[in-house]
Design a protein around this motif. Sequence first.
Motif, PDB file in Angstrom:
ATOM      1  N   GLY A 153      -4.531  -3.467   4.467  1.00 59.57           N
ATOM      2  CA  GLY A 153      -3.735  -3.670   5.682  1.00 59.57           C
ATOM      3  C   GLY A 153      -3.105  -5.042   5.716  1.00 59.57           C
ATOM      4  O   GLY A 153      -3.075  -5.752   4.695  1.00 59.57           O
ATOM      5  N   PHE A 154      -2.609  -5.423   6.882  1.00 57.69           N
ATOM      6  CA  PHE A 154      -1.975  -6.748   7.055  1.00 57.69           C
ATOM      7  C   PHE A 154      -2.035  -7.083   8.536  1.00 57.69           C
ATOM      8  O   PHE A 154      -2.164  -6.194   9.376  1.00 57.69           O
ATOM      9  CB  PHE A 154      -0.521  -6.747   6.556  1.00 57.69           C
ATOM     10  CG  PHE A 154       0.262  -5.577   7.014  1.00 57.69           C
ATOM     11  CD1 PHE A 154       0.923  -5.598   8.241  1.00 57.69           C
ATOM     12  CD2 PHE A 154       0.322  -4.420   6.239  1.00 57.69           C
ATOM     13  CE1 PHE A 154       1.629  -4.496   8.669  1.00 57.69           C
ATOM     14  CE2 PHE A 154       1.032  -3.317   6.674  1.00 57.69           C
ATOM     15  CZ  PHE A 154       1.687  -3.350   7.881  1.00 57.69           C
ATOM     16  N   GLY A 155      -1.933  -8.378   8.844  1.00 60.06           N
ATOM     17  CA  GLY A 155      -2.065  -8.796  10.239  1.00 60.06           C
ATOM     18  C   GLY A 155      -3.350  -8.202  10.803  1.00 60.06           C
ATOM     19  O   GLY A 155      -4.411  -8.270  10.176  1.00 60.06           O
ATOM     20  N   THR A 156      -3.238  -7.566  11.967  1.00 65.06           N
ATOM     21  CA  THR A 156      -4.429  -6.969  12.583  1.00 65.06           C
ATOM     22  C   THR A 156      -4.569  -5.491  12.229  1.00 65.06           C
ATOM     23  O   THR A 156      -5.491  -4.818  12.689  1.00 65.06           O
ATOM     24  CB  THR A 156      -4.343  -7.111  14.116  1.00 65.06           C
ATOM     25  OG1 THR A 156      -3.103  -6.525  14.534  1.00 65.06           O
ATOM     26  CG2 THR A 156      -4.370  -8.569  14.533  1.00 65.06           C
ATOM     27  N   THR A 157      -3.650  -4.972  11.407  1.00 62.50           N
ATOM     28  CA  THR A 157      -3.663  -3.550  11.041  1.00 62.50           C
ATOM     29  C   THR A 157      -4.549  -3.310   9.824  1.00 62.50           C
ATOM     30  O   THR A 157      -4.400  -3.981   8.808  1.00 62.50           O
ATOM     31  CB  THR A 157      -2.217  -3.088  10.720  1.00 62.50           C
ATOM     32  OG1 THR A 157      -1.405  -3.316  11.870  1.00 62.50           O
ATOM     33  CG2 THR A 157      -2.173  -1.621  10.326  1.00 62.50           C
ATOM     34  N   ARG A 158      -5.470  -2.369   9.925  1.00 61.52           N
ATOM     35  CA  ARG A 158      -6.366  -2.017   8.812  1.00 61.52           C
ATOM     36  C   ARG A 158      -6.500  -0.501   8.718  1.00 61.52           C
ATOM     37  O   ARG A 158      -6.488   0.191   9.737  1.00 61.52           O
ATOM     38  CB  ARG A 158      -7.771  -2.606   9.041  1.00 61.52           C
ATOM     39  CG  ARG A 158      -7.900  -4.091   8.760  1.00 61.52           C
ATOM     40  CD  ARG A 158      -7.787  -4.384   7.242  1.00 61.52           C
ATOM     41  NE  ARG A 158      -7.661  -5.806   6.947  1.00 61.52           N
ATOM     42  CZ  ARG A 158      -6.556  -6.535   7.080  1.00 61.52           C
ATOM     43  NH1 ARG A 158      -5.453  -5.976   7.528  1.00 61.52           N
ATOM     44  NH2 ARG A 158      -6.534  -7.810   6.766  1.00 61.52           N
ATOM     45  N   ILE A 159      -6.619   0.018   7.489  1.00 58.51           N
ATOM     46  CA  ILE A 159      -6.823   1.463   7.355  1.00 58.51           C
ATOM     47  C   ILE A 159      -8.226   1.833   7.823  1.00 58.51           C
ATOM     48  O   ILE A 159      -9.206   1.185   7.463  1.00 58.51           O
ATOM     49  CB  ILE A 159      -6.600   1.974   5.909  1.00 58.51           C
ATOM     50  CG1 ILE A 159      -7.300   1.077   4.868  1.00 58.51           C
ATOM     51  CG2 ILE A 159      -5.126   2.111   5.601  1.00 58.51           C
ATOM     52  CD1 ILE A 159      -7.302   1.688   3.469  1.00 58.51           C
ATOM     53  N   ARG A 160      -8.287   2.894   8.637  1.00 59.54           N
ATOM     54  CA  ARG A 160      -9.577   3.323   9.185  1.00 59.54           C
ATOM     55  C   ARG A 160      -9.879   4.757   8.762  1.00 59.54           C
ATOM     56  O   ARG A 160     -10.916   5.319   9.124  1.00 59.54           O
ATOM     57  CB  ARG A 160      -9.544   3.213  10.712  1.00 59.54           C
ATOM     58  CG  ARG A 160      -9.396   1.748  11.170  1.00 59.54           C
ATOM     59  CD  ARG A 160      -8.838   1.613  12.567  1.00 59.54           C
ATOM     60  NE  ARG A 160      -9.652   2.277  13.551  1.00 59.54           N
ATOM     61  CZ  ARG A 160      -9.253   2.566  14.802  1.00 59.54           C
ATOM     62  NH1 ARG A 160      -8.023   2.222  15.193  1.00 59.54           N
ATOM     63  NH2 ARG A 160     -10.042   3.185  15.630  1.00 59.54           N
ATOM     64  N   GLU A 161      -8.974   5.343   8.009  1.00 53.52           N
ATOM     65  CA  GLU A 161      -9.187   6.673   7.426  1.00 53.52           C
ATOM     66  C   GLU A 161      -8.235   6.757   6.233  1.00 53.52           C
ATOM     67  O   GLU A 161      -7.300   5.962   6.133  1.00 53.52           O
ATOM     68  CB  GLU A 161      -8.863   7.770   8.465  1.00 53.52           C
ATOM     69  CG  GLU A 161      -7.419   7.721   8.933  1.00 53.52           C
ATOM     70  CD  GLU A 161      -7.072   8.857   9.900  1.00 53.52           C
ATOM     71  OE1 GLU A 161      -7.769   9.878   9.928  1.00 53.52           O
ATOM     72  OE2 GLU A 161      -6.057   8.719  10.597  1.00 53.52           O
ATOM     73  N   PRO A 162      -8.438   7.711   5.327  1.00 57.13           N
ATOM     74  CA  PRO A 162      -7.541   7.811   4.168  1.00 57.13           C
ATOM     75  C   PRO A 162      -6.091   7.977   4.633  1.00 57.13           C
ATOM     76  O   PRO A 162      -5.812   8.704   5.587  1.00 57.13           O
ATOM     77  CB  PRO A 162      -8.046   9.057   3.433  1.00 57.13           C
ATOM     78  CG  PRO A 162      -9.495   9.146   3.817  1.00 57.13           C
ATOM     79  CD  PRO A 162      -9.555   8.667   5.238  1.00 57.13           C
ATOM     80  N   LEU A 163      -5.185   7.258   3.961  1.00 56.20           N
ATOM     81  CA  LEU A 163      -3.788   7.227   4.395  1.00 56.20           C
ATOM     82  C   LEU A 163      -2.873   7.534   3.205  1.00 56.20           C
ATOM     83  O   LEU A 163      -2.927   6.843   2.176  1.00 56.20           O
ATOM     84  CB  LEU A 163      -3.466   5.830   4.951  1.00 56.20           C
ATOM     85  CG  LEU A 163      -2.011   5.534   5.313  1.00 56.20           C
ATOM     86  CD1 LEU A 163      -1.564   6.363   6.518  1.00 56.20           C
ATOM     87  CD2 LEU A 163      -1.819   4.040   5.602  1.00 56.20           C
ATOM     88  N   ILE A 164      -2.041   8.568   3.351  1.00 52.42           N
ATOM     89  CA  ILE A 164      -1.000   8.800   2.344  1.00 52.42           C
ATOM     90  C   ILE A 164       0.049   7.712   2.538  1.00 52.42           C
ATOM     91  O   ILE A 164       0.585   7.550   3.634  1.00 52.42           O
ATOM     92  CB  ILE A 164      -0.328  10.183   2.517  1.00 52.42           C
ATOM     93  CG1 ILE A 164      -1.400  11.299   2.478  1.00 52.42           C
ATOM     94  CG2 ILE A 164       0.725  10.408   1.431  1.00 52.42           C
ATOM     95  CD1 ILE A 164      -0.818  12.700   2.703  1.00 52.42           C
ATOM     96  N   LEU A 165       0.326   6.937   1.507  1.00 49.41           N
ATOM     97  CA  LEU A 165       1.303   5.848   1.596  1.00 49.41           C
ATOM     98  C   LEU A 165       2.723   6.393   1.454  1.00 49.41           C
ATOM     99  O   LEU A 165       2.930   7.573   1.185  1.00 49.41           O
ATOM    100  CB  LEU A 165       1.007   4.793   0.526  1.00 49.41           C
ATOM    101  CG  LEU A 165      -0.326   4.050   0.723  1.00 49.41           C
ATOM    102  CD1 LEU A 165      -0.593   3.116  -0.456  1.00 49.41           C
ATOM    103  CD2 LEU A 165      -0.289   3.247   2.024  1.00 49.41           C
TER     104      LEU A 165
END
Lengths: 338, 338, 338, 338
Positions: free
Chosen positions: B48-60
């Motif tokens: 992630g970046f800034g305050t954003t973080r992955i919290r479940e699997p994410l298709i980019l």
Amino acid sequence: MKAVVIHSPLDLRVDDVPEQAVGTHDVKVKVQAGGICGSDLHYYKHGGFGTTRIREPLILGHELAGLIVEVGGDVDGHLLGQTVAINPSHPCGGCHFCLLGQRNLCLDMRFYGSAMRFPHVQGGFRQYIVCDAAQVFPVQAETSPAEAALAEPLAVALHAVSQAGPLLGKKVLVTGAGPIGVLTVAAARFAGAHSITATDVLDRPLSIAQALGADRLINIARDEEALRGGDFDIMFEAAGSAKTILQGIEIVARGGTIVQIGQGAEVTLPMSQIVTRELTFKGAFRFDGEFAMAVDLIDKRRIAVAELLTDTFHVDDAASAFEVAMDKERSMKVQLVF
Amino acid sequence: MKAVVIHSPLDLRVDDVPEQAVGTHDVKVKVQAGGICGSDLHYYKHGGFGTTRIREPLILGHELAGLIVEVGGDVDGHLLGQTVAINPSHPCGGCHFCLLGQRNLCLDMRFYGSAMRFPHVQGGFRQYIVCDAAQVFPVQAETSPAEAALAEPLAVALHAVSQAGPLLGKKVLVTGAGPIGVLTVAAARFAGAHSITATDVLDRPLSIAQALGADRLINIARDEEALRGGDFDIMFEAAGSAKTILQGIEIVARGGTIVQIGQGAEVTLPMSQIVTRELTFKGAFRFDGEFAMAVDLIDKRRIAVAELLTDTFHVDDAASAFEVAMDKERSMKVQLVF
Amino acid sequence: MKAVVIHSPLDLRVDDVPEQAVGTHDVKVKVQAGGICGSDLHYYKHGGFGTTRIREPLILGHELAGLIVEVGGDVDGHLLGQTVAINPSHPCGGCHFCLLGQRNLCLDMRFYGSAMRFPHVQGGFRQYIVCDAAQVFPVQAETSPAEAALAEPLAVALHAVSQAGPLLGKKVLVTGAGPIGVLTVAAARFAGAHSITATDVLDRPLSIAQALGADRLINIARDEEALRGGDFDIMFEAAGSAKTILQGIEIVARGGTIVQIGQGAEVTLPMSQIVTRELTFKGAFRFDGEFAMAVDLIDKRRIAVAELLTDTFHVDDAASAFEVAMDKERSMKVQLVF
Amino acid sequence: MKAVVIHSPLDLRVDDVPEQAVGTHDVKVKVQAGGICGSDLHYYKHGGFGTTRIREPLILGHELAGLIVEVGGDVDGHLLGQTVAINPSHPCGGCHFCLLGQRNLCLDMRFYGSAMRFPHVQGGFRQYIVCDAAQVFPVQAETSPAEAALAEPLAVALHAVSQAGPLLGKKVLVTGAGPIGVLTVAAARFAGAHSITATDVLDRPLSIAQALGADRLINIARDEEALRGGDFDIMFEAAGSAKTILQGIEIVARGGTIVQIGQGAEVTLPMSQIVTRELTFKGAFRFDGEFAMAVDLIDKRRIAVAELLTDTFHVDDAASAFEVAMDKERSMKVQLVF
């Protein structure tokens, strides 16, 4: 004649200085009111601000009004005997920015009572000052010199407001209820803001902000949480505090604008906030055509500047005047008479 | 079908994911090109970046183009068989900012391949994606999917340029010659900038900036001094570096504007510079109507986006693609094919 | 229920019309005040204006306020019993201009009491009207329905002012002191105009302009010469008269702006004046977000709209009300009660 | 020395006029190219335009370039021997508009070859002209005097474009493919217009519009209907024809802008169109900072002004040159050499 001269930090003296010659385009003004500004206080306390430092004795003062007692050969004689507000700004007229009509950004500005250039430009806390006739703006008989001397800080506030674009229908926040802050409240009200919230850490200045048009007052020393969810379109930052700026960035709405007036602080900004919420952060410095506008608004009683004036001292008590001016619990605007 | 899924930092997998149903207003697109963006790399490296973080699997993936293979019942049948660029942005249409026509500031945005909301909005690095018909923009037969997939970063650059106001006659600085930086060079050239200076710490990306219209190149790793006296009217900050921003504040002319595109950094700003030189510092985030403009400029060959494309990998080699994309000495824009 | 219906020029009847059903997003308002507008008078006298003509019986009225007596299933129950101003404007929300946030230019607008589309959009001069809940704006208990019904013309004036850009420090001329003209005076004063000159051919409306903030009044029937040398920055043309527009072009300063609000006239413009003095001539049509702003300004007593209200008639005397409304010597704003 | 002097309509003579003295801030230029402009033709045919009439013999010419052969004592000696474009505009520097940075609106302008003031300001169709050093702009060795002399009409076009605001993404219509029209096409292309449609009644000038960047050409003498549904955001009116302006008002999109450059016509405008579609109608007159921009664009070959040059005559054949310049089927831009 007497003049208020800063020699080094805290070394403020009433010196005897020579009178100035009156050129053909000049007027000589008997100074009747001189307001003490935040930058005067910085010279007094710290000998300067930012990278600017006094390098020779400097007569302070740039919020000035008085009586015209002599005019040069090429000047309209009707000015004699007029009470005038004095515009302390003297741009060069020929640089890139002067030609663009942005004279406050002049590359060769002479501004009264400023150590930004060397030799310094001497200021107006003295019994008589000689100015270019273009720098004086007559006021009506009903306007006192004390009011007229408030044209300068009001011009600063009007310029800050004009940097923000149209205020009609906008939710405005003004942080810091010092003289510039409360005049910014007045200017924003005059310019059609939808609502105006003023903040400070003291109650007394906030009550003056209210008198000049603030709809809502927040003492952030007591009630920081009250700012949350403010969703302001425009913030005018007149506190010059890093903490205030950072709070502002949180509570200004997406697409909103922060006009920075106060200069003191360094502040560490989170870029991702500015980017993802598309904030605009913008400086406002001094004024240009806003000086004439300020004189007119004072003259027509459209902005009640007299609300600001808390204390008046004779020039001989200049040191006391500066001490009182630094005490924000006690004073809003302190003026000298000569 | 196959999809490129980030599970945690550096844990990038090609997973099998289910197909999506096609609603009446939808189209189904066989994805033919998917560009790897800086934010994809942040998810890969840091989760992630800034305050954003992955919290479940994410298709980019949000730089996408492909072929329409199925259309919903309410969609114009002529779209079938068209090559299209896909706009990854799906604003809510009803919030305060959507109603103001500032959809990139939407309070309830769904943007492909983004962890800003939860559940995350899944992205487009997969064999087929189902979109709202309003999100696809057909291109001419002469335009390849690889070019069409560059509409998204070009839209970001065009939006940054539009945040700066008219560029006609303006001296422009673009800092950081990554994909967004060089496309900002191209967009500023298209929008009538008087001159464009591009900076980076590497020569290879600078040569692409030159191909897209930069007049002057400065490798600031070698020649920081070359920036002095630049007197730029507008700076586009696409490096996301605190040092670059601070340098910019020194060399942007009085009254000038810094448009911040890169998000990475925190930066400690000297307020007195921003105030006394009346600088404007302004964020640019994503795009809105600029997506359609980008597709049109690519289609009409007005901006030679193909200059950016350095590497293409098959979806099965996604991990290698991401590694190459992180190597700025070797690659500019890396795309996946499916 | 009773409604005021125009059948053909001068054939105005109080008809019995059926009640409307209340949908799930709707509210039912007992109409308590309905102002007669210039366009209502055009339908009455001429059956329309410009190319617009009534082609079927039309309930007039779009300056409306009343009491909410019923709410649909999806509407907040707190609205029940509220006095509200009714926004007569209902844009489509999906066209090019709605998406740009310029809803007053909507390509598929439904506006109460207008024959611009066919079937006509029926108006609000009736005992009850059913509106979308988004069209009603509650006012405080201190605000009368008569005042609330003035939100619509005030919104028109505020929109005209916003078309002119920032008024701070500007010399303003408002031509024509009908309801829109005097409200434009008020709006320009609120928005920070430096000075406001109002003109008309009658003294009585000019005195209302003065009450709402005009600094200077000119009866151009008596003293056309008084306009010379005015050097206005901005002119708001609310008279809709060709002669007034041509006078305006002479006395607006170089680089100045004429905002055209009145629609009546055709006017033969000298291009060379517009070119060599770089004038801007610009239309202002209805309003958008300004409706909410108008309600708020009335509610907070920032604009004294009650100054306009000269006559109130019961719906049964609608024909007399229209006759009085046409007599500019006698009336400013005439309202109906139901 | 020889000069081209208009004495009365159609009475154009090559007269012998005295040389001018070179002041300390002046330069003396050997004139090498002088373009004939539409206003020169108006003086020739009608003795003036609008309310302006020649009242004494007037040397025509304001599109000028040449070689510096002498410099005054206070002028940088490096200018000697330089080829320069000459800015024919000499604003006063002290009036309200000069101080605002809008020098093209100067209240005391001196513009070469113009009868607007009396005594007239003599023009540059002569062998040598003495100018203020601030009026000359050196070009590179690769730029011919013929090209440099096109800086003046290009500056007019650039100013018109800057009056329109940002063109990025805008659909543009340019009516009238004379020299100003085709240069406006070039300037709009340079400034990032999305698409440019050019109209004229002749095919030959349209082909030059195409060479300078028009996407679509319409011969409105043959195919008036082709304009319908154009939905242009911005129209530049360079034909100066009432019919063209009225057509424009029909086909410009709601909220669109018409920049009027041509001055010839009077036109009867339907106010209701301008109001209900919120059109902006705006004059563009001469130029200011755009002159330097024009020289730079020509020098850098960013705008191919040489496409315009169709005919060159020796000063002794000035009368023939003027006749050819009036024949729009044959010529685009006619220049004199001396």
